[in-house]
Structures are given as C-alpha cells and as structure tokens.
Design an enzyme around this catalytic site. Structure first.
Site, PDB file in Angstrom:
ATOM      1  N   LYS A 116      56.678  40.449  38.275  1.00  0.00           N
ATOM      2  CA  LYS A 116      55.539  40.492  39.185  1.00  0.00           C
ATOM      3  C   LYS A 116      55.875  39.545  40.333  1.00  0.00           C
ATOM      4  CE  LYS A 116      50.727  39.528  39.998  1.00  0.00           C
ATOM      5  NZ  LYS A 116      49.556  38.696  39.651  1.00  0.00           N
ATOM      6  N   GLY A 175      41.037  34.838  41.488  1.00  0.00           N
ATOM      7  CA  GLY A 175      40.069  33.990  40.795  1.00  0.00           C
ATOM      8  C   GLY A 175      38.700  33.919  41.425  1.00  0.00           C
ATOM      9  N   ASN A 202      42.764  38.539  34.675  1.00  0.00           N
ATOM     10  CA  ASN A 202      43.011  37.270  34.008  1.00  0.00           C
ATOM     11  C   ASN A 202      41.772  36.377  34.040  1.00  0.00           C
ATOM     12  OD1 ASN A 202      45.578  34.636  34.299  1.00  0.00           O
ATOM     13  ND2 ASN A 202      43.947  34.909  32.833  1.00  0.00           N
TER      14      ASN A 202
END
Length: 249
Positions: free
Chosen positions: A89, A150, A198
C-alpha cells in the site's frame, strides 16, 4: 481490508479482525520495525497463513522513502511466510496536518515499484486523472480517500470517486474517512470493489462489534449494487396499481 493501528489492545485487534471477516490487513512497516506503541507483538498476533499482509509505507514523506520502505515491507511479508507476497500500500504523505497524499511523489514511487515487480495499491486523493495515470503505470488498484484519514467524515468526494469507478479498468478501493456502517454501504453501492477501514473500527466503543457491523454493511452495499436500485423520479409513483380499484359506485 482492515488496519492494525489505534486499537486499545492486541486482543481487541485480534477480535476485530475475526469479526470483520477481512481477508487483507495493512501493516505499517516503519512502526513495526521501530516497535512503536501498539505494534509490539503485532506480527505474532495475526495468523498470516489465513490473512494476506498488505505492508504500507505510512510515515513516508517522499517517493524515495516510500520505495525504500516498500522493499522492507516485502521482506517483512516473507518473514511472515508469504514468500510470493509483492503487495504494497503506497503512501507518500508530506502534509503532517491534513495527511493528504502527494500526487507527484505517489506517481513517481508507483512507477519505480511497478518496474521492480511490486503489486502497487496507491493511496490517493479522489483525483480521476491521477487514478488513470496510476492505472496506466501498472498499479493493481487505486485507493481514493473518502475524506481525510481518521476524520470519520464519510464520503465527501462522492462525485470524483464515482468518476474514478466509472473510468477504471482496475479495482477501486475506498480508503479513509468512513466512520459508520451506512457510509461503508454507500461506498459499495457506488460501485467500489472493496473498502479499507481502520479508525472507525479501532476507535469505536466496542471495536469487534463495529467490525462486524462494517462487514455486514459492506456485504449489504455490494448486494444492493448487484440487485440494481429502482430509478429515481421527480414525482411520487404509487406502489399499488391503479387498475381494478374498488370505487364508491
């Protein structure tokens, strides 16, 4: 796909990976190597015979750095027993405040890594032109962000992501920004081939429960895409037929 960072404990991460039914897990090569908090024992905590490792170049600010870390990631996968794993990635992020990827550095590193035989999955802004250039360079997929890493802001770049999906001849993975299962379903309904989630799982009040919810939403979104939605109309349309109605006469 899920990530391995930000979990309250390795046990919470293990339970979340199991609940998510994910097949691919990202590992931040630099953090594993440095023994960063939360990454100690990570390699031993995951069954690499069942889950495919996706080493990532998180923390790299230049193409040169990213290429070097990608090579280390390939060795990390081999140490885990995945001898034929060439996945990486690719992240090139010089912007420490907004964490937005560098399009020029990403393309430069991708071209080098593809020539070296890597299977490159580049993390990018939702830029249709860049996505096409990376496809032409030989990348295995493109990973446009839904919104900043995030942030949990959801799919803020829907129009551009839709263009990327429409024009791509390689899989499209929506990465970053998904905060709740409805947003995971939305991305799949748009035609994304996969998701990488995530923070939304790791920082939830109950990570394994959120992992399960994300898995269900991903499956539901994909099933809805394949089923085909009803056409949108400007006006209401009765669900019951008008013919054969009982009248007052």
């Amino acid at each position: 796909m899920t990530g391995t960072g930000k979990y309250p404990s390795l046990e919470a991460m293990q339970a979340s990976l199991e609940a998510s039914a994910c097949e691919i897990v990202t590992v931040a090569v630099r953090r594993v190597q440095s023994g960063a908090p939360g990454h100690g024992g990570l390699m031993e905590a995951i069954d690499w015979g069942r889950i495919w490792m996706l080493p990532n170049t998180a923390g790299c600010t230049t193409a040169e750095e990213a290429v070097r870390v990608a090579r280390l990631g390939r060795e990390l996968a081999r140490l885990a027993g995945q001898e034929d794993n060439t996945f990486v990635k690719l992240e090139v992020i010089p912007d420490s405040r907004h964490l937005l990827p560098d399009p020029f550095g990403t393309l430069e590193a991708a071209e080098i890594l593809v020539k070296e035989g890597f299977t490159v999955l580049p993390y990018i802004n939702a830029d249709p032109l860049l996505a096409k250039r990376l496809e032409e360079a030989g990348c295995a997929t493109v990973m446009p962000l839904g919104s900043p890493i995030g942030s949990g802001q959801g799919i803020r770049n829907a129009a551009n992501i839709a263009l990327i999906i429409e024009n791509a001849r390689i899989p499209v993975v929506v990465d970053a920004g998904i905060g709740v299962p409805s947003e995971a379903a939305q991305a799949m309904e748009m035609g994304a081939d996969a998701l990488l989630i995530n923070s939304a799982i790791a920082l939830a009040g109950d990570p394994p429960a959120m992992a399960r919810a994300m898995a269900l939403a991903t499956e539901a979104g994909r099933a809805a895409l394949l089923a085909g939605r009803l056409p949108q109309r400007a006006e209401a349309c009765p669900s019951s037929p008008l013919e054969g109605r009982v009248t007052n006469r």
